[in-house]
Scaffold this motif. Structure first.
Motif, PDB file in Angstrom:
ATOM      1  N   LEU A 251       1.030  -1.118   0.056  1.00  0.00           N
ATOM      2  CA  LEU A 251      -0.104  -0.143  -0.003  1.00  0.00           C
ATOM      3  C   LEU A 251       0.919   1.207   0.054  1.00  0.00           C
ATOM      4  O   LEU A 251       1.591   1.585   0.948  1.00  0.00           O
ATOM      5  N   ASP A 252       0.683   2.124  -1.011  1.00  0.00           N
ATOM      6  CA  ASP A 252       1.641   3.448  -0.799  1.00  0.00           C
ATOM      7  C   ASP A 252       1.014   4.301   0.051  1.00  0.00           C
ATOM      8  O   ASP A 252      -0.124   4.432   0.354  1.00  0.00           O
ATOM      9  N   PRO A 253       1.791   5.021   0.459  1.00  0.00           N
ATOM     10  CA  PRO A 253       1.557   6.106   1.617  1.00  0.00           C
ATOM     11  C   PRO A 253       0.437   7.131   1.173  1.00  0.00           C
ATOM     12  O   PRO A 253       0.082   7.792   2.068  1.00  0.00           O
ATOM     13  N   ASP A 254       0.525   7.382  -0.129  1.00  0.00           N
ATOM     14  CA  ASP A 254      -0.539   8.332  -0.702  1.00  0.00           C
ATOM     15  C   ASP A 254      -1.751   7.819  -1.169  1.00  0.00           C
ATOM     16  O   ASP A 254      -2.497   8.482  -1.628  1.00  0.00           O
ATOM     17  N   ASP A 255      -2.049   6.400  -0.943  1.00  0.00           N
ATOM     18  CA  ASP A 255      -3.416   5.874  -1.328  1.00  0.00           C
ATOM     19  C   ASP A 255      -3.766   5.435  -0.147  1.00  0.00           C
ATOM     20  O   ASP A 255      -3.519   5.745   1.106  1.00  0.00           O
ATOM     21  N   ALA A 256      -4.779   4.511  -0.437  1.00  0.00           N
ATOM     22  CA  ALA A 256      -5.713   4.055   0.707  1.00  0.00           C
ATOM     23  C   ALA A 256      -6.483   2.606   0.380  1.00  0.00           C
ATOM     24  O   ALA A 256      -6.618   2.345  -0.754  1.00  0.00           O
ATOM     25  N   LEU A 257      -6.946   2.224   1.366  1.00  0.00           N
ATOM     26  CA  LEU A 257      -7.752   0.814   1.060  1.00  0.00           C
ATOM     27  C   LEU A 257      -9.206   1.024   1.475  1.00  0.00           C
ATOM     28  O   LEU A 257      -9.424   1.937   2.481  1.00  0.00           O
ATOM     29  N   VAL A 258     -10.116   0.403   0.702  1.00  0.00           N
ATOM     30  CA  VAL A 258     -11.537   0.552   1.425  1.00  0.00           C
ATOM     31  C   VAL A 258     -11.621  -0.419   2.533  1.00  0.00           C
ATOM     32  O   VAL A 258     -10.916  -1.132   2.861  1.00  0.00           O
ATOM     33  N   PRO A 259     -12.456  -0.187   3.490  1.00  0.00           N
ATOM     34  CA  PRO A 259     -12.594  -0.556   4.792  1.00  0.00           C
ATOM     35  C   PRO A 259     -12.652  -2.259   4.833  1.00  0.00           C
ATOM     36  O   PRO A 259     -12.414  -2.836   5.809  1.00  0.00           O
ATOM     37  N   TYR A 260     -13.215  -2.820   3.823  1.00  0.00           N
ATOM     38  CA  TYR A 260     -13.424  -4.410   3.823  1.00  0.00           C
ATOM     39  C   TYR A 260     -12.364  -4.869   2.956  1.00  0.00           C
ATOM     40  O   TYR A 260     -12.330  -5.964   2.561  1.00  0.00           O
ATOM     41  N   ALA A 261     -11.066  -4.342   2.423  1.00  0.00           N
ATOM     42  CA  ALA A 261     -10.369  -4.789   1.692  1.00  0.00           C
ATOM     43  C   ALA A 261      -9.534  -6.098   2.252  1.00  0.00           C
ATOM     44  O   ALA A 261      -9.471  -6.952   1.570  1.00  0.00           O
ATOM     45  N   LEU A 262      -8.877  -6.043   3.408  1.00  0.00           N
ATOM     46  CA  LEU A 262      -8.263  -7.179   4.284  1.00  0.00           C
ATOM     47  C   LEU A 262      -8.971  -8.287   4.312  1.00  0.00           C
ATOM     48  O   LEU A 262      -8.763  -9.292   4.093  1.00  0.00           O
ATOM     49  N   GLU A 263     -10.353  -8.122   4.776  1.00  0.00           N
ATOM     50  CA  GLU A 263     -11.247  -9.102   4.920  1.00  0.00           C
ATOM     51  C   GLU A 263     -11.486  -9.727   3.584  1.00  0.00           C
ATOM     52  O   GLU A 263     -11.373 -11.247   3.850  1.00  0.00           O
ATOM     53  N   ILE A 264     -11.852  -9.196   2.592  1.00  0.00           N
ATOM     54  CA  ILE A 264     -11.865 -10.124   1.191  1.00  0.00           C
ATOM     55  C   ILE A 264     -10.603 -10.630   0.841  1.00  0.00           C
ATOM     56  O   ILE A 264     -10.732 -11.903   0.372  1.00  0.00           O
TER      57      ILE A 264
END
Length: 281
Positions: free
Chosen positions: A89-102
């Motif tokens: 994950l780049d520090p200027d980006d982000a994940l949606v809340p359920y990303a790791l779960e999926i």
């Protein structure tokens, strides 16, 4: 041991990190660690990142003694990961809340898959979504596998035990190191595409999507491609020639266009309203 290691390579992007951090602490899957490796930032990135993290024990921070480049830094990040599954994950980006779960669910359902990846969402500099890039399921080591149009994209996650069967990320690569390890993972085990929009990719003036950096990315992509061709003993010369335009040919086209623009007949036609496109030449 955590289920998942989020790997963050930082170079002068600390000012974007707040949204990256918030997207991690908001994850529906809570069993994770985040490893941040700073590659010799010349700004106040480390100070900013440390202030944002505070005393959250799920984050670990390391530094390269000097700027080593993205290939070296990401290779080292994987070696620092303590979890069986990792993702960048780049520090200027982000994940949606359920990303790791999926992602973890998909890895569990597909134990044969060494690499699991999703779609990414292109965002503006304020991380507001603009468009979605759909990835593609790779089933054969054909032209799609060469990743010309981002058939494999973020959020790309790997099983560490499969990654360790490859030669790993090439520390020589300055850009397109992701293309390099994507291809190596495809050569080693099946890969699985999730048709979910999990990764928020920020486009800003210093990012990879700017014009100058995009041209550099094309160069390093072909470096990775040539290394792949050497590994597999295949010839990609024709593929390169299909996409390559020499500077000489390009300049000849510009010269001919300039001649047309300066032509008195073109100017006369423009005055008569015959050439509506003339003003754009």
């Amino acid at each position: 041991m955590s289920k998942f290691s989020v790997l963050i390579a930082n170079y002068n992007n600390g000012h974007f990190f707040e949204e990256c951090f918030q997207s991690l602490v908001a994850q529906t899957e809570t069993d994770w660690e985040t490893i941040i490796l700073d590659d010799g930032s010349t700004d106040h990135s480390l100070e900013i990142i440390k202030n944002i993290i505070g005393d959250d024990p799920r984050f670990r921070i390391y530094q390269n003694e000097e700027n080593k480049g993205i290939g070296y830094t990401k290779k080292r990040l994987i070696s620092l990961a303590g979890s069986p599954i990792c993702g960048f994950l780049d520090p200027d980006d982000a994940l949606v809340p359920y990303a790791l779960e999926i992602v973890l669910k998909t890895h569990a359902e597909h134990p044969e898959a060494g690499l699991v990846y999703s779609n990414l969402v292109f965002c503006d500099e304020h991380l507001q979504p603009k468009s979605v890039h759909k990835a593609k399921q790779i089933t054969e080591l054909d032209q799609s596998y060469y990743n010309f149009r981002g058939e494999i994209s973020s959020f790309a996650t790997l099983k560490k035990n499969v990654y360790e069967k490859t030669s790993g990320i090439d520390p020589f690569l300055k850009i397109a190191e992701d293309k390099d390890w994507y291809m190596k993972m495809c050569e080693t085990a099946p890969v699985k595409y999730i048709d979910e929009d999990l990764y928020l990719y920020r486009i800003h003036k210093n990012g990879i999507s700017t014009t100058t950096n995009e041209d550099k990315a094309v160069f390093w992509h072909w470096v990775a491609m040539i290394k792949m061709a050497e590994r597999r003993n295949i010839n990609i010369e024709d593929l390169f020639l299909e996409r390559y335009v020499s500077k000489g040919k390009y300049e000849k086209v510009l010269h001919k266009l300039d001649q047309v623009k300066k032509s008195r007949w073109a100017k006369l036609g423009d005055q008569l309203g015959l050439f509506k496109i003339f003003k754009y030449l």
